[in-house]
Design a protein around this motif. Structure first.
Motif, short mmCIF file in Angstrom:
data_model
loop_
_atom_site.label_atom_id
_atom_site.label_comp_id
_atom_site.label_asym_id
_atom_site.label_seq_id
_atom_site.Cartn_x
_atom_site.Cartn_y
_atom_site.Cartn_z
N ILE A 30 0.85 -1.20 0.00
CA ILE A 30 0.00 0.00 0.00
C ILE A 30 0.88 1.25 0.00
O ILE A 30 0.57 2.25 -0.67
N ASP A 31 2.00 1.22 0.75
CA ASP A 31 2.96 2.32 0.71
C ASP A 31 3.37 2.62 -0.72
O ASP A 31 3.38 3.77 -1.16
N TYR A 32 3.74 1.57 -1.43
CA TYR A 32 4.23 1.71 -2.81
C TYR A 32 3.16 2.39 -3.68
O TYR A 32 3.45 3.31 -4.43
N ASP A 33 1.93 1.93 -3.55
CA ASP A 33 0.85 2.49 -4.36
C ASP A 33 0.60 3.95 -4.03
O ASP A 33 0.35 4.78 -4.92
N ARG A 34 0.64 4.30 -2.75
CA ARG A 34 0.42 5.69 -2.35
C ARG A 34 1.49 6.60 -2.95
O ARG A 34 1.21 7.73 -3.37
N ILE A 35 2.72 6.12 -2.96
CA ILE A 35 3.82 6.93 -3.50
C ILE A 35 3.65 7.13 -5.01
O ILE A 35 3.77 8.24 -5.52
N ILE A 36 3.35 6.04 -5.71
CA ILE A 36 3.21 6.09 -7.17
C ILE A 36 2.17 7.14 -7.60
O ILE A 36 2.35 7.85 -8.59
N PHE A 37 1.08 7.25 -6.85
CA PHE A 37 -0.01 8.15 -7.23
C PHE A 37 0.11 9.54 -6.61
O PHE A 37 -0.81 10.35 -6.75
N SER A 38 1.22 9.83 -5.93
CA SER A 38 1.37 11.12 -5.27
C SER A 38 1.93 12.18 -6.22
O SER A 38 2.67 11.89 -7.16
N ALA A 39 1.58 13.43 -5.95
CA ALA A 39 2.05 14.55 -6.77
C ALA A 39 3.57 14.71 -6.72
O ALA A 39 4.20 14.92 -7.77
N PRO A 40 4.22 14.62 -5.54
CA PRO A 40 5.68 14.77 -5.52
C PRO A 40 6.39 13.72 -6.38
O PRO A 40 7.40 14.03 -7.02
N PHE A 41 5.84 12.49 -6.43
CA PHE A 41 6.48 11.47 -7.25
C PHE A 41 6.30 11.79 -8.73
O PHE A 41 7.23 11.64 -9.52
N ARG A 42 5.11 12.21 -9.12
CA ARG A 42 4.87 12.55 -10.53
C ARG A 42 5.80 13.67 -11.00
O ARG A 42 6.23 13.68 -12.15
#
Length: 447
Positions: A30-42
């Motif tokens: 779930i951590d991984y998924d939250r990061i992938i969809f976050s604005a800072p990661f994009r």
């Protein structure tokens, strides 16, 4: 330190809980998924890896680099996890699998560059230099504490990353284990004396106003201290670091070769010592240079993963006890070959004209942006007699949620400056460049 606690799946600010056995995903997935969809990661898709504002589609950005580091991190974590599950059977009883450990390292590796500013490491230096040397940077020193000033004149992407990961603004709310695996440098910027023998003290990992957040994490995981100001690394942080070291050494070399900054022949000669007997010159025939680079890169990364896991297994107990504190890739059998790649990359890639020219431009852009916003803020709150119409216009360009109330001569402005640095460091390369042109009157919107 005990693995049962180091791998706790509690989330930042919450009480640890038992695994949800009915869920198809672990908390770490779930951590991984939250990061992938976050604005800072994009935003990493338009941030420099090595080549600022690259024109070649192939060349890596921070986004592609982070995805690759995460992939390597997952392999490292899963292999190391198989060893840990066998050595500590109680982990499996707690619902911890080798895949779960791989997911922790993958998620932490995915965020390892999330705090980096525009224009790569040149951007970090530009922000530090602004406060250290510019008149509207230095002017703040008398208004903040010594430890806060140390943060400002030593901008650190790792500390900025931790700040973003625990920020309520982004709502990531990651597990403590992922946060700790992310933290390669578990200390603040200002300490009486750095222990140069410990790799984890080379840089710092959190700003002073995140100290309480950091202590919350270390308390939850049972991470111990090495001194009054410094902590022991979470053992999985060594794997995150190794994943990054492997990728930037091998893939930056591949990028440099693709751009013609280093010859294919030299690239092959640098990779051969890592491949050893697995290198077969005959297999390079009848393929394109790009295909051969891809094959050699994959083989080299696979070998470095195997070597890094072996070193992790050997020193795992020392990591838990806080006795081991070196980079894994510094002591693997291929360490000498990686050092040779690093030397060649510095000479032919990192100091190439195309990189240095764009880095120099990056210094101008970030200094220019910081100067106009810092000047406007200082004039409004500390020199109101100088607060001009231009200053008012500049401040209107700040984000809507920027804290523009409650400051004054008797108020410590460190939180205000942290928010300003958040704004500047969070920009993509192109956004920073375009905003700089507009505020300096070099270009106008729509023209």
């Amino acid at each position: 330190m005990k693995w049962e606690k180091l791998l706790a799946n509690g989330r930042f600010g919450e009480t640890p809980r038992s695994p949800n056995l009915e869920s198809s995903r672990t908390e770490f997935e779930i951590d991984y998924d939250r990061i992938i969809f976050s604005a800072p990661f994009r935003n990493l898709q338009d941030k420099t890896q090595v080549f600022p504002l690259p024109e070649q589609a192939f060349v890596h950005t921070r986004l592609t680099h982070s995805l690759e580091v995460s992939s390597v991190g997952r392999s490292l974590g899963k292999s190391a996890g198989e060893f840990l599950i066998e050595k500590y059977p109680t982990l499996e009883k707690l619902g911890i699998s080798s895949s779960a450990i791989g997911s922790i390292v993958a998620a932490a590796a995915l965020t390892h560059d999330i705090g980096n500013p525009p224009f790569g490491h040149a951007g970090e230096e530009a922000i530090s230099d602004f406060f250290r040397f510019h008149v509207y940077g230095k002017v703040w020193e008398k208004h903040v504490r010594v430890d806060q000033w140390s943060d400002l004149v030593n901008f650190e992407g790792n500390a900025q990353g931790f700040r973003m990961l625990v920020s309520k603004q982004f709502g990531l709310n990651l597990t403590y284990a992922t946060l700790a695996a992310f933290t390669k440098y578990p200390r603040p910027s200002l300490i009486p004396q750095r222990d140069i023998a410990r790799k984890s003290q080379k840089k710092f990992g959190f700003f002073i106003n995140q100290l309480i957040d950091f202590e919350l994490m270390t308390d939850a995981l049972g991470i111990e201290k090495t001194s009054a100001e410094c902590w022991v690394r979470h053992p999985l942080a060594f794997l995150v670091e190794a994943a990054d070291d492997i990728c930037y050494n091998i893939i930056d070399l591949e990028d440099g070769c693709t751009m013609g900054l280093i010859s294919f022949e030299e690239t092959v000669s640098l990779l051969k010592p890592i491949l050893g007997d697995r290198f077969d010159k005959e297999k390079l025939k009848d393929r394109t240079q790009a295909q051969n680079l891809g094959i050699l890169r994959a083989m080299a990364i696979g070998q470095l993963i195997r070597e890094s896991v072996e070193v992790f297994v050997h020193y795992e107990e020392g990591m838990r006890k806080g006795n081991f504190d070196k980079g894994l890739t510094d002591i693997i059998p291929s360490a000498k070959a990686l050092a040779a790649i690093s030397t060649a990359s510095v000479k032919s890639i990192y100091r190439s004209k195309v990189v240095l020219e764009k880095e120099a431009a990056g210094f101008q852009v970030l200094e220019g942006l910081l100067s106009v916003f810092s000047q406007a803020l200082y004039h409004q709150f500390y020199s109101p007699e100088l607060f001009s119409g231009q200053d008012k216009s500049i401040l209107r360009l700040l984000p809507e949620d920027f804290p523009l109330k409650g400051w004054g001569a008797e108020v410590n402005p460190y939180p205000l400056l942290r928010n300003l640095v958040d704004f500047i460091s969070g920009m993509t390369d192109k956004y920073a460049l375009n905003l700089y042109r507009r505020v300096k009157g070099i270009s106008f919107p729509g023209i």
